[in-house]
Write a protein that holds these residues in place. Structure first.
Motif, PDB file in Angstrom:
ATOM      1  N   ALA A  77      32.622  23.393  27.886  1.00  0.00           N
ATOM      2  CA  ALA A  77      33.583  22.643  28.698  1.00  0.00           C
ATOM      3  C   ALA A  77      32.892  22.074  29.937  1.00  0.00           C
ATOM      4  N   SER A  78      32.024  22.901  30.532  1.00  0.00           N
ATOM      5  CA  SER A  78      31.287  22.433  31.708  1.00  0.00           C
ATOM      6  C   SER A  78      30.448  21.214  31.358  1.00  0.00           C
ATOM      7  N   TYR A  79      29.753  21.310  30.222  1.00  0.00           N
ATOM      8  CA  TYR A  79      28.919  20.179  29.783  1.00  0.00           C
ATOM      9  C   TYR A  79      29.769  18.932  29.600  1.00  0.00           C
ATOM     10  N   LEU A  80      30.894  19.094  28.899  1.00  0.00           N
ATOM     11  CA  LEU A  80      31.741  17.935  28.624  1.00  0.00           C
ATOM     12  C   LEU A  80      32.285  17.327  29.907  1.00  0.00           C
ATOM     13  N   LEU A  81      32.610  18.190  30.872  1.00  0.00           N
ATOM     14  CA  LEU A  81      33.242  17.680  32.074  1.00  0.00           C
ATOM     15  C   LEU A  81      32.229  17.106  33.054  1.00  0.00           C
ATOM     16  N   ILE A  82      31.024  17.698  33.101  1.00  0.00           N
ATOM     17  CA  ILE A  82      30.004  17.083  33.958  1.00  0.00           C
ATOM     18  C   ILE A  82      29.708  15.679  33.449  1.00  0.00           C
ATOM     19  N   ALA A  83      29.645  15.572  32.125  1.00  0.00           N
ATOM     20  CA  ALA A  83      29.339  14.271  31.532  1.00  0.00           C
ATOM     21  C   ALA A  83      30.613  13.493  31.249  1.00  0.00           C
ATOM     22  N   PHE A  84      31.680  13.782  31.999  1.00  0.00           N
ATOM     23  CA  PHE A  84      32.936  13.118  31.699  1.00  0.00           C
ATOM     24  C   PHE A  84      32.788  11.608  31.831  1.00  0.00           C
ATOM     25  N   TRP A  85      32.091  11.195  32.869  1.00  0.00           N
ATOM     26  CA  TRP A  85      31.774   9.758  33.007  1.00  0.00           C
ATOM     27  C   TRP A  85      30.402   9.541  32.398  1.00  0.00           C
ATOM     28  N   TYR A  86      30.356   9.687  31.080  1.00  0.00           N
ATOM     29  CA  TYR A  86      29.052   9.750  30.415  1.00  0.00           C
ATOM     30  C   TYR A  86      28.335   8.415  30.406  1.00  0.00           C
ATOM     31  N   THR A  87      29.026   7.343  30.830  1.00  0.00           N
ATOM     32  CA  THR A  87      28.316   6.066  30.871  1.00  0.00           C
ATOM     33  C   THR A  87      27.379   5.998  32.067  1.00  0.00           C
ATOM     34  N   ARG A  88      27.564   6.912  33.003  1.00  0.00           N
ATOM     35  CA  ARG A  88      26.612   6.965  34.124  1.00  0.00           C
ATOM     36  C   ARG A  88      25.402   7.775  33.689  1.00  0.00           C
ATOM     37  N   ALA A  91      25.203  11.207  35.344  1.00  0.00           N
ATOM     38  CA  ALA A  91      26.116  12.233  34.850  1.00  0.00           C
ATOM     39  C   ALA A  91      25.607  12.802  33.537  1.00  0.00           C
ATOM     40  N   ALA A  92      25.153  11.921  32.648  1.00  0.00           N
ATOM     41  CA  ALA A  92      24.669  12.408  31.357  1.00  0.00           C
ATOM     42  C   ALA A  92      23.474  13.324  31.548  1.00  0.00           C
ATOM     43  N   THR A  93      22.564  12.921  32.452  1.00  0.00           N
ATOM     44  CA  THR A  93      21.386  13.739  32.693  1.00  0.00           C
ATOM     45  C   THR A  93      21.771  15.080  33.296  1.00  0.00           C
ATOM     46  N   ALA A  94      22.686  15.028  34.271  1.00  0.00           N
ATOM     47  CA  ALA A  94      23.102  16.276  34.918  1.00  0.00           C
ATOM     48  C   ALA A  94      23.733  17.217  33.905  1.00  0.00           C
ATOM     49  N   PHE A 136      23.409  22.113  30.786  1.00  0.00           N
ATOM     50  CA  PHE A 136      23.494  22.762  29.482  1.00  0.00           C
ATOM     51  C   PHE A 136      22.209  23.512  29.172  1.00  0.00           C
ATOM     52  N   ILE A 137      21.085  22.863  29.445  1.00  0.00           N
ATOM     53  CA  ILE A 137      19.809  23.474  29.065  1.00  0.00           C
ATOM     54  C   ILE A 137      19.517  24.682  29.937  1.00  0.00           C
ATOM     55  N   MET A 138      19.778  24.549  31.255  1.00  0.00           N
ATOM     56  CA  MET A 138      19.487  25.695  32.121  1.00  0.00           C
ATOM     57  C   MET A 138      20.431  26.842  31.811  1.00  0.00           C
ATOM     58  N   ASN A 139      21.668  26.511  31.404  1.00  0.00           N
ATOM     59  CA  ASN A 139      22.578  27.568  30.977  1.00  0.00           C
ATOM     60  C   ASN A 139      22.065  28.251  29.722  1.00  0.00           C
ATOM     61  N   ARG A 140      21.448  27.451  28.840  1.00  0.00           N
ATOM     62  CA  ARG A 140      20.888  28.022  27.600  1.00  0.00           C
ATOM     63  C   ARG A 140      19.881  29.111  27.931  1.00  0.00           C
ATOM     64  N   VAL A 141      19.033  28.836  28.940  1.00  0.00           N
ATOM     65  CA  VAL A 141      18.018  29.822  29.303  1.00  0.00           C
ATOM     66  C   VAL A 141      18.692  31.148  29.609  1.00  0.00           C
ATOM     67  N   GLY A 142      19.770  31.067  30.405  1.00  0.00           N
ATOM     68  CA  GLY A 142      20.472  32.293  30.718  1.00  0.00           C
ATOM     69  C   GLY A 142      21.164  32.882  29.503  1.00  0.00           C
ATOM     70  N   ASP A 143      21.766  32.004  28.689  1.00  0.00           N
ATOM     71  CA  ASP A 143      22.515  32.500  27.541  1.00  0.00           C
ATOM     72  C   ASP A 143      21.637  33.261  26.569  1.00  0.00           C
ATOM     73  N   MET A 194      27.554  18.187  40.206  1.00  0.00           N
ATOM     74  CA  MET A 194      28.568  17.502  41.009  1.00  0.00           C
ATOM     75  C   MET A 194      28.795  16.070  40.550  1.00  0.00           C
ATOM     76  N   GLU A 195      28.009  15.634  39.554  1.00  0.00           N
ATOM     77  CA  GLU A 195      28.259  14.310  39.000  1.00  0.00           C
ATOM     78  C   GLU A 195      29.594  14.240  38.294  1.00  0.00           C
ATOM     79  N   GLY A 196      30.133  15.396  37.936  1.00  0.00           N
ATOM     80  CA  GLY A 196      31.436  15.413  37.276  1.00  0.00           C
ATOM     81  C   GLY A 196      32.538  15.063  38.256  1.00  0.00           C
ATOM     82  N   PRO A 197      33.745  14.833  37.754  1.00  0.00           N
ATOM     83  CA  PRO A 197      34.879  14.574  38.636  1.00  0.00           C
ATOM     84  C   PRO A 197      35.086  15.742  39.611  1.00  0.00           C
TER      85      PRO A 197
END
Lengths: 274, 99, 634
Positions: free
Chosen positions: C157-168, C171-174, C179-186, C248-251
């Motif tokens: 959900a975090s990934y989807l919402l950060i990239a909510f304005w995915y045309t930016r 935002a897509a990079t963030a 997601f990737i840094m969370n993967r490290v922890g996961d 913070m790129e998300g809404p």
């Protein structure tokens, strides 16, 4: 050699036959392979088969010898010749080899095969005692064959008859040309077509007809004096044949012999006679 | 002279027939070469029939002849139909069965 | 404390998860037909979940042992692994459920106004609902596997919402970075769960916590450290903190709900939930402390230098969660303090983010504080609520931050050793830095001369946005006092963490409060000296001290990550790709090419000429004859 002789050595009379006909058979085989013309090949093969037929007779198998000569040499080779006539000559008769190395390889392998098999057979059978067929066909060759053929080999014999029927039907099927139903033309239609499409309703005259020569190389002459090259058989070079001058006027046409004239070239005379 | 002479002659005839099959291109001549091979085998059969003192070899030769006759009929019909479609009796012209 | 099977409303606590999940499903599957009422449905499900959570908690208060087990169905049954999907409704999860649904409801309401003009509002609410469902599963699950499912759900959900304005692109990079840094922890969390199953044969909280004592010390430490790795990834703790500011790129409502109030506190929840494990491994607990203290400072220092209002708040979040880690790392003495700070932080940080969103709403989505200034007159409600949140955050006396942060500092000092003093000192220093950067933010945003772009006419946000801000501001003011004094959280959480120990009070609480207040005031003063007194330049000065430059680069966290992990990773990848192309592919392709080449070469032998084949036959016959002769002659 007498029948029933268990000796290894074969009698002198047969040896003479062998040494005479063996080379003939070999020559026929080689001639068949080497001759350029397929018809010649067939004739060479007939030669070999006849020699083999004699060998059969000599080796106490007169029935087979007769069959060899009648069926093989007589029937089958005639069939070959028929097909040759139908197919005619073509480039396959050329002696130029198109596959690279084929001829050399075939020769080398053939020599090797003949050497190996010949040597092997010679080694294996030079001391083979000859039982002879005197006991086996004491009542004659044909009764002995008939007895075996209609007892032990009856099934094979019957199957063979089925094979022959099948072959005959198969050949008919293969050679048959299926025509569209209704495409067959009546004589009337054929005649009409001939008159409509061609300027020559009748059949072609044979070569040499009306010409002052009867060679196949001489084209026929039309009534108006033109030559008709189609009358010369394909494969034959039309030749310029020296011809008698044609009589030009009615006064010159005396008796038929006179009308034919002589072979003396007299074009100048005709001018004077006029 | 022994019967092995007949056999060696048959072997030589067979080889000549085989080489003929290899070097001749006219399908009809190739067929003739095959006939020569069959004939040489017949000679062998007849010779062995004599050597063993039984007529069975001759029966075999008889069957070979019958089969050869059937084969010739069918084979020539095939050559005819090939010739009709391809206008050629050369075995080299029927070379589509390849890589 | 005994866990009893759930009865009554508690048995229906699965509805807490099911309601938002159903909302997300309806909104995502319904498509455009739900555009008109989708936001209302999304909000309604979360509000309903909040009501249900309140009712459940009330019932729980009256339940024996205050812990209810809700068995749902068998989730995984494979060999020895038997995971039953079930919920554990106990005081700890109740607190989180209330926070998530409560703050979540407010932010949903706020989002109705904030996203009013976004064409993809329905999708936004669908994702928000999905997040709430996943977060509730995370805190309500009765096993580590259930927690993991929720853990991944909130990550998604975090990934989807950060990239909510995915045309930016940003935002897509963030989103990818998060997601990737969370993967490290996961991965750490997953391995910890693997170890639990391999060593203990169970993954339920009850099973693991009951038998973890039988393991070797090293194994327990490993589990603790791996769990901490997972917590660090999700909570943006050192060394995995770099994704949170970029998120913070998300809404802005997403920043408020996910990246301030709830999801990023999942790490704290994990460590608090795993208290029985950490009780057995002082080493892992010390690492938790170190991570917390370090992050606290790193976040606070970075927060001092940024001009992006949301990034300052993000680093503030990083820093405050550092406080919480510090607290839960202190052991039994700190759990309650940490959770109290978590709850209070949920209120005031969500309020601050909503306020920032309101400011952005007014300033045409600008986040550059150097372009703000003098907004207090234009946005009175925002200013008031933001100001209350600000005071709560910096620990102004008798607002919530004051109580909860003091509790953490006291707990640190109560260790009564050198490290206690160090940690306490770090915490006090952090309080001063917090006061500094937050005051700087306030001054640059609301005070001073207006430095707006031409043509901007700031206006107050609609009521649907300001109302949640007011509620959160009230919460910011009173939650601390409420949690520490009126309805003591320590008493409520007693079934989970045991009887609160009588504090040793090495330093008198009043003295601590005084020192912290003085340090805080010093920070405020410093901010006024540096920022408030002078005109704020519209563009950031280029010639600055190395300290400022380092802070602006977030202490080079990204650079360190890049040079330590990304570059070697890329080299390794390139080497592997090269090896794969040349080595593996080369071998396979070479074999295939060799076969193909040889077959096409062999295929040439197939000339199609019958005579060639017959030649082969004759050759074979010659060979057979030769072989026969050789055999018989030999």
């Amino acid at each position: 050699m007498t029948p029933g002789d268990a000796d290894v050595v074969i009698g002198t009379g047969e040896a003479v036959v062998f040494w005479v006909l063996g080379p003939v058979a070999l020559a026929g085989a080689l001639g068949m392979v080497l001759s350029r013309n397929a018809v010649h090949s067939a004739l060479w093969l007939v030669n070999t088969m006849l020699a083999l037929g004699v060998f059969y007779v000599v080796q106490s198998a007169p029935f087979l010898g007769a069959v060899q000569i009648i069926v093989y040499t007589g029937a089958i080779m005639i069939l070959f010749l028929f097909v040759l006539m139908l197919v005619g000559r073509d480039s396959s008769d050329s002696v130029v080899e198109t596959l690279r190395g084929q001829r050399v390889a075939a020769t080398v392998l053939g020599l090797g095969f003949a050497g190996l098999v010949g040597a092997g057979i010679a080694r294996a059978t030079e001391d083979l005692p000859v039982a002879g067929l005197g006991d086996a066909q004491a009542e004659g060759n044909i009764p002995a064959i008939a007895e075996l053929l209609f007892t032990r080999y009856l099934l094979a014999f019957e199957v063979t008859s089925a094979l022959l029927i099948t072959a005959a039907v198969g050949a008919m099927v293969l050679a048959h040309i299926e025509r569209e139903p209704g495409s067959r033309q009546t004589q009337k239609e054929l005649s009409r077509a001939r008159f409509l499409t061609s300027d020559r309703p009748q059949t072609l005259p044979g070569p040499g007809v009306y010409a002052r020569a009867n060679s196949v190389a001489a084209p026929a002459l039309l009534p108006d004096g033109r030559t008709l090259d189609e009358t010369v058989a394909t494969g034959v070079e039309p030749q310029e044949v020296q011809q008698m001058p044609r009589p030009t006027g009615r006064e010159q046409l005396g008796s038929p012999d006179a009308a034919l004239g002589t072979l003396d070239p007299a074009p100048a005379d005709s001018g004077e006679q006029r | 002279m022994t019967i092995s002479y007949y056999l060696v002659l048959a072997a030589i005839l067979f080889t000549i027939g085989a080489v003929g099959v290899l070097v001749r291109r006219n399908a009809i001549v190739v067929f003739m070469c095959v006939e020569l091979m069959l004939n040489s085998v017949n000679l062998t059969l007849v010779t062995f029939a004599r050597a063993t003192g039984t007529v069975d070899g001759q029966i075999m030769a008889f069957f070979v002849m019958v089969v050869a006759a059937a084969e010739v009929v069918v084979g020539l019909a095939i050559i005819m139909s090939i010739y009709r479609t391809r206008r050629s009796a050369s075995v080299d012209d029927a070379n589509l069965l390849k890589y | 404390m005994g866990t009893v099977p759930a009865e009554g409303l508690l048995a229906a606590s699965w509805l807490l998860i099911a309601l938002p999940l159903a909302g997300a499903a309806v909104l995502l599957l319904g498509g455009r037909r739900t555009d008109r009422w989708g936001h209302l449905l999304g909000t309604a499900t979360v509000v309903a979940a909040f009501v249900l959570a309140v009712a459940c908690t009330v019932q729980l208060a009256g339940t024996d042992g205050r812990s209810a087990d809700v068995e749902l169905f068998t989730f995984i049954s494979a060999g020895d692994l038997d995971v039953t999907a079930g919920l554990l409704y106990d005081p700890l999860s109740a607190v989180f459920a209330l926070l998530i649904t409560g703050v979540g409801s407010l932010i949903h309401v706020y989002s109705i106004g904030y996203m009013a003009h976004d064409p993809a509002r329905r999708r936004f609410f669908a994702y928000l609902n999905l997040f709430v469902a996943a977060m509730l599963l995370l805190v309500l699950g009765n096993s580590y596997v259930a927690l993991y499912v929720g853990w991944e759900g909130v990550g998604l959900a975090s990934y989807l919402l950060i990239a909510f304005w995915y045309t930016r692109p940003a935002a897509a990079t963030a989103a990818k970075k998060a997601f990737i840094m969370n993967r490290v922890g996961d991965v750490g969390l997953a391995i910890a769960i693997f170890i639990m199953f391999a060593q203990l044969g169970t993954t339920s909280y009850a099973g693991v916590h009951g038998t973890v004592g039988t393991l070797a010390g090293g194994t327990i430490t490993a589990i603790g450290l791996l769990l901490l790795l997972g917590a660090c990834g999700k909570s943006g703790q050192f060394p995995l903190q770099a994704w949170l500011p970029d998120a913070m790129e998300g809404p802005t409502p997403v920043s408020a709900l996910i990246h301030a109030a709830t999801m990023v506190t999942a790490g704290v929840y994990l460590i608090a939930r795993s208290a029985p494990i950490y009780d057995l491994t002082p080493t892992a607990r010390a690492v938790v402390l170190a991570v917390g203290a370090l992050t606290l400072l790193v976040g606070a220092i970075a927060g001092c230098a940024y001009d992006d209002i949301k990034k300052v708040l993000a680093y503030s979040t990083v820093s405050q969660i550092g406080y919480m880690f510090l607290a839960v790392g202190l052991g039994p003495a700190g759990y309650v303090a940490g959770l109290a700070h978590l709850l209070a932080h949920g209120f005031f940080k969500a309020g601050l983010f909503l306020g920032a969103g309101s400011v952005m709403h007014a300033m045409d989505d600008s986040v550059d504080m150097r372009r703000f200034g003098g907004l207090w007159r234009k946005l009175p409600v925002t200013f008031a609520t933001f100001g209350l949140g600000y005071l709560a955050l910096i620990g102004f006396p008798f607002l919530s931050g004051y109580f909860t942060k003091d509790a953490i500092i006291e707990a640190a000092l109560d260790r009564d050793d050198v490290w206690g003093w160090v940690l306490g000192g770090v915490a006090v220093l952090g309080a001063g830095l917090t006061a500094f950067y937050m005051t700087r933010l306030m001054l640059m945003t609301f005070f001073g001369r207006a430095r707006w772009e031409d043509g901007l006419h700031p206006h107050e946000s609609p009521t649907v946005m300001t109302a949640p801000m007011v509620v959160l501001a009230v919460g910011s003011v009173f939650s601390g006092a409420l949690l520490v004094s009126v309805v003591p959280l320590s008493g409520w959480l007693e079934p989970v963490f045991g009887e609160p120990e009588e504090a040793a009070h090495v330093v008198a609480p009043a003295l601590v409060g005084l020192v912290v207040t003085v340090v805080m005031l010093l920070g405020v003063l410093a901010a006024w000296l540096f920022v408030g007194r002078r005109e704020v330049p519209v563009t950031a000065p280029v010639r600055v001290s190395p300290v400022t430059r380092a802070a602006r680069n977030a202490l080079y966290a990204d650079a360190v990550n890049e040079s330590l992990f990304m570059r070697p990773g890329q080299w390794l990848t390139r080497a592997l790709v090269w090896f794969d192309n040349r080595g593996v592919d080369g071998a396979v392709n070479g074999l295939a090419a060799g076969l193909g080449g040889s077959s096409s070469r062999l295929g040439r032998a197939q000339t199609g000429f019958v005579r060639t084949y017959a030649l082969g036959m004759l050759g074979g016959a010659v060979m057979v004859a030769g072989a026969l002769l050789a055999v018989t002659a030999g």
